[in-house]
Design an enzyme around this catalytic site. Sequence first.
Site, PDB file in Angstrom:
ATOM      1  CG  ASP A  44      -2.245  -0.938   1.195  1.00  0.00           C
ATOM      2  OD1 ASP A  44      -2.111  -1.594  -0.035  1.00  0.00           O
ATOM      3  OD2 ASP A  44      -2.911  -1.231   1.937  1.00  0.00           O
ATOM      4  CE  LYS A 111     -34.118  -6.792 -17.829  1.00  0.00           C
ATOM      5  NZ  LYS A 111     -33.144  -6.598 -18.933  1.00  0.00           N
ATOM      6  CD  GLU A 166     -27.027  -4.166 -17.637  1.00  0.00           C
ATOM      7  OE1 GLU A 166     -26.569  -5.232 -16.713  1.00  0.00           O
ATOM      8  OE2 GLU A 166     -27.229  -4.443 -18.665  1.00  0.00           O
ATOM      9  CB  CYS A 444     -16.436  12.347 -48.175  1.00  0.00           C
ATOM     10  SG  CYS A 444     -16.051  13.633 -49.302  1.00  0.00           S
TER      11      CYS A 444
HETATM   12  S1  IVH Z   1     -30.975  -8.248 -11.015  1.00  0.00           S
HETATM   13  C1  IVH Z   1     -30.230 -12.989 -10.759  1.00  0.00           C
HETATM   14  N1  IVH Z   1     -31.116  -5.546 -11.468  1.00  0.00           N
HETATM   15  O1  IVH Z   1     -30.574  -7.696 -16.755  1.00  0.00           O
HETATM   16  C2  IVH Z   1     -30.010 -11.792 -11.610  1.00  0.00           C
HETATM   17  N2  IVH Z   1     -30.596  -7.078 -13.331  1.00  0.00           N
HETATM   18  O2  IVH Z   1     -32.391  -9.931 -17.673  1.00  0.00           O
HETATM   19  C3  IVH Z   1     -29.866 -10.619 -10.919  1.00  0.00           C
HETATM   20  N3  IVH Z   1     -30.104  -5.738 -15.365  1.00  0.00           N
HETATM   21  O3  IVH Z   1     -28.103  -9.846 -16.622  1.00  0.00           O
HETATM   22  C4  IVH Z   1     -29.998  -9.407 -12.019  1.00  0.00           C
HETATM   23  N4  IVH Z   1     -30.785  -3.648 -14.514  1.00  0.00           N
HETATM   24  O4  IVH Z   1     -27.628  -7.612 -16.550  1.00  0.00           O
HETATM   25  C5  IVH Z   1     -30.753  -6.778 -12.000  1.00  0.00           C
HETATM   26  N5  IVH Z   1     -31.556  -3.389 -11.807  1.00  0.00           N
HETATM   27  C6  IVH Z   1     -31.063  -4.502 -12.071  1.00  0.00           C
HETATM   28  C7  IVH Z   1     -30.911  -4.663 -13.677  1.00  0.00           C
HETATM   29  C8  IVH Z   1     -30.539  -5.945 -14.063  1.00  0.00           C
HETATM   30  C9  IVH Z   1     -30.172  -4.358 -15.845  1.00  0.00           C
HETATM   31  C10 IVH Z   1     -29.623  -6.790 -16.505  1.00  0.00           C
HETATM   32  C11 IVH Z   1     -28.428  -7.646 -15.695  1.00  0.00           C
HETATM   33  C12 IVH Z   1     -29.218  -9.256 -16.087  1.00  0.00           C
HETATM   34  C13 IVH Z   1     -30.209  -8.798 -17.204  1.00  0.00           C
HETATM   35  C14 IVH Z   1     -31.239  -9.818 -16.912  1.00  0.00           C
END
Ligand code: IVH
Length: 683
Positions: A44, A111, A166, A444
Amino acid sequence: MGWIEFGHDDATAARIAVLAEQIAHHSHLYYNLATPEISDAEFDALWDELKSLDSEHPQLRRVGAPIPPGSVKVEHRFPMRSLGKATDDEEVSHFVAETTAHGRRFVAQPKLDGSALSLEYRRGRLVRAATRGSGERGEDVTLNALRIPNIPDRLSWEGDCHVRGEVVMHLEVFREKYADIAPNPRNLAAGSLRQKNIDAGKGDASDLAFHAYDVLFVPDDEKHPDSPEALQFENDSEAIAWLRDVGITPAEEVIIEGSNDEDTTQGLLDETKRWTAGRENAPWEIDGVVFKLDNLAKRELLGQTAHHPRWALAWKFPPEEATTVLLDIDWQTGRTGAVTPVARVAPVVVSGVTVENTTLHNVGEVERLGVSIGDKVRVVRRGDVIPKIIETMGPAQASDLEGRFHADGEQFAGALPTSAPPQIPTDCPECGTELSLDGAFLRCSNLSCSARLARSILYWCRALEMDGIGEKLVDQLCDAGLIKTIPDLYRLSTEQVLGLERMAEKSANNVMTQLDATREMSLDTFLSALGLPGIGPELATAFAGEICTMDALICLSDDDLGRLIAIEGVGETVAYSLMDGIANRSEMMGDFNQLLNITEVAKTEDPSGPLVGFSFCITGTLTRPRKEIALQTKAAGGKVVSAVSGKLDYLIAGENAGSKLEKATRLGVKVLNEIEWEAMLQP
Ligand code: IVH
């Protein structure tokens, strides 16, 4: 590696080199061979010293031996699963009914529509970042992940865990920098993460952001012997709060709790409505809402199917898509020289709007989709984004054209075109210059190409709010040969403008007045209006704050690279876009300098004060509120953080300081009392 040390004296540069080499050596022993020769505290200390001498040193981004992103497969310690999906109300109420025996409290998060990433921390240090891949195995993308600004290379908890989330690109950044190189932010996020080096022509990972949605702890019998034991939370919401505490950015969450199935379902549905309304204003693309049972023990009881956990549900926005027929493809040269395909389609209504033209982005996209003229194609329109063709469904039938109306209600009378593969141009449709392939783009290279000229003039006029000069007038001026570059605008005479077809005296005078009003402008306005490829208004302002004068702009050279990339948000690629953009327009710059008065911009001040470059954490009872101490520290240029870590410079400790003081002492962080801190404030 081609790293340039800026502004260090010889002794410092030599020390930096020694430190970097030692860190590389000991990282390799530690991470790759698991046979450390020095203690963590010694390691460190090397790390912190290098950071204090050169906080941007690339060795600080590396872990063990640098692995080129995308070249090594990673077995996920915990598989990355999918989610069960729902698009209508019944499916949501079904989900509530199925989980109800285990509680009615859910965590809801947007999501995020990006690319999933798993971050593996060992002893609190990021040792590996991997894409989702098959869910069982992904790709090592550590080097790119470390470029993502909100992914910490260390947590303030020094244990072993896997953080999932994500990776997304801010829509504003996407629109400003990348809208013409990638079909959407999701593709760009995935491409930027997986590219082997940052000059591969994809996005820069430093433009991405990571939002976590899960953390998994390595079981005690597998963890590093010196790591603390795995943490156990009762609820997911506590794990999310913990992530925030240790330095991770979680996706924003709300808790929804009902007293019976109906009002719980209603709560979840209300949340989907809230996001449907909020979607357009979200800074990133989202494609739905994820609901997860909050209680972790109850999640265990519910378990999972082969595909997804039973305790979670992804509610997705209804798709806004439709099918139509591809009638033709036109190629258009844009302001930056990129030649883009525009698809003409039979009129089709997508989320309430009649679409007849859609973009195909670039030649790479045309090839990827494999579309032919006369194909039946699927068109989507998400948010306020321009509609796009996402898929071909093969040759269309005449019946696919039935019942189609233009936006004005007129019936569509076009015929089904003969099926034919798209003709990819070899020469610029506007000026005939031979096109070159630049990544997925045809380009271009002729700077005075009329299409590029007309579009860059229009861009200039719009940026400077000259409403009297629209598309038609610009075309007329270009066609009449009156303007060949932007500066020519300022050489126009009233007579020349009056000489154009259908030009009244009043309009001509208005044009001249507007031009005169823009003969003086500041350097930032100038750079914004110039619209160099890859340089939108935000970057233009940032550059102007560093370069300050027109003369300095014209004289930019490789020697300036260092101070340009020191600007927040500027990497080498962008710095070169500016330098090359200016160098390629040297004659034009001379003309601007002669015709316009480009005024100086004040230099963006670096933070100043005696505490610049140091971080502080405050704990215990002091003679005045901690908040006040924090404000004064910040006012003196210091950074105030909430957690103690090996990276912290000083802990300001008052009476009854507890665990923070203990930790700081253990990590060798310097501890100050209030009087010592006050002394540091003196300039
Ligand atoms: S929970 C056990 N929360 O959606 C799975 N997933 O369709 C835990 N994703 O591969 C996932 N936002 O990459 C979760 N707020 C969120 C999310 C999320 C995007 C994506 C994730 C997953 C995919 C599944």
